[in-house]
Design an enzyme around this catalytic site. Structure first.
Site: not given
Length: 265
Positions: A143, A156
């Site tokens: 990401s 995350y």
């Protein structure tokens, strides 16, 4: 360029980036191992698209919360495919809670799925490549938050930072075996994970992104397909941001924000 990949595994390939990647690798001439967690119909649809391209597709359920067992699923897919040349670690999850409200169970769930299970799956795939004395490609979908954090995403962010670091270490350790290890770091992509399933991103306005829109899953898949190809034989230890320029907006975003709204997840 003697490396000719014919067998790939793409985890979480029942929808979104994983589905697009599985199809792109089939278009590049590979048989594909497909996994799903909750959407078996989506995985079977991916398999049908792969088969329509004249390639073999095998499908298994992969529960990344069961860390020891997820490696066995990778073994099963490799056995059915007759080997593995390309392994794409795409499956993952996320969280959205301020740090002070994040529970230990939430933290453990996200880190388990996004980092611990990834370690097990990548290790199992790499072991097969090394044992067979073959070149290979390991690719992780991370990401942009592998590189820059986001408010409300402590677990995350930590997991994706960790996964990016893991891939760099694999590049160091496995290079002598002819195995490359790279990450692809998407920005906002129009997928079910961002509540934009079946949305044409070209019609969605994103002023804070230089290209002015979210990305399409196929735009991520195209970069993965390149990294899986013979043309990427000298690329390893890299993290490819595929984000429409989002990561370049740090100072501009900081100087042009007009409220504290960004502090709220």
């Amino acid at each position: 360029m003697t490396f000719t990949p014919t067998r790939a595994i793409v985890t979480g390939s029942d929808s979104g980036i994983g589905k697009a990647t599985a199809v792109a690798l089939a278009e590049a001439g590979m048989d594909v191992g497909i996994t799903w967690n909750s959407d078996e119909a989506g995985a079977q649809d991916t398999a049908e698209q792969v088969r329509r391209l004249g390639r073999t597709a095998v499908v298994e359920r992969l529960d990344l919360t069961d860390v020891p067992a997820c490696g066995d699923v990778v073994d099963s897919l490799i056995s059915q495919l007759g080997g593995v040349d390309v392994f794409v670690n795409n499956a993952g999850t996320g969280d959205n809670a301020p740090f002070l409200e994040l529970t230990l169970d939430q933290w453990r769930h996200t880190v388990t799925v996004d980092l611990e299970a990834a370690f097990v799956c990548l290790q199992r795939a790499a072991s097969h490549m090394v044992d067979r004395g073959q070149e290979g490609r390991l690719i992780a979908i991370t990401s942009v938050h592998e590189h820059q954090p986001r408010v409300g995403s402590a677990a995350y962010d930590a997991a994706k930072h960790g996964l990016g670091g893991l891939m760099k270490t694999l590049a160091l350790e496995l290079g002598s075996d002819g195995i490359t290890a790279n990450s692809v770091a998407p920005g906002e992509i129009a997928t079910p994970m961002t509540d934009q399933d079946d949305v044409d991103p070209h019609g969605v306005k994103r002023p804070g992104v230089p290209l002015g829109r979210p990305g399409h899953a196929r735009e991520i898949a195209a970069v993965v397909a390149f990294l899986a190809s013979p043309a990427a034989s000298y690329v390893t230890g890299a993290s490819w941001a595929v984000d429409g320029g989002m990561l370049q907006m740090g100072p501009q975003a900081g100087s042009h924000l007009t409220s504290d709204d960004w502090r709220t997840p």
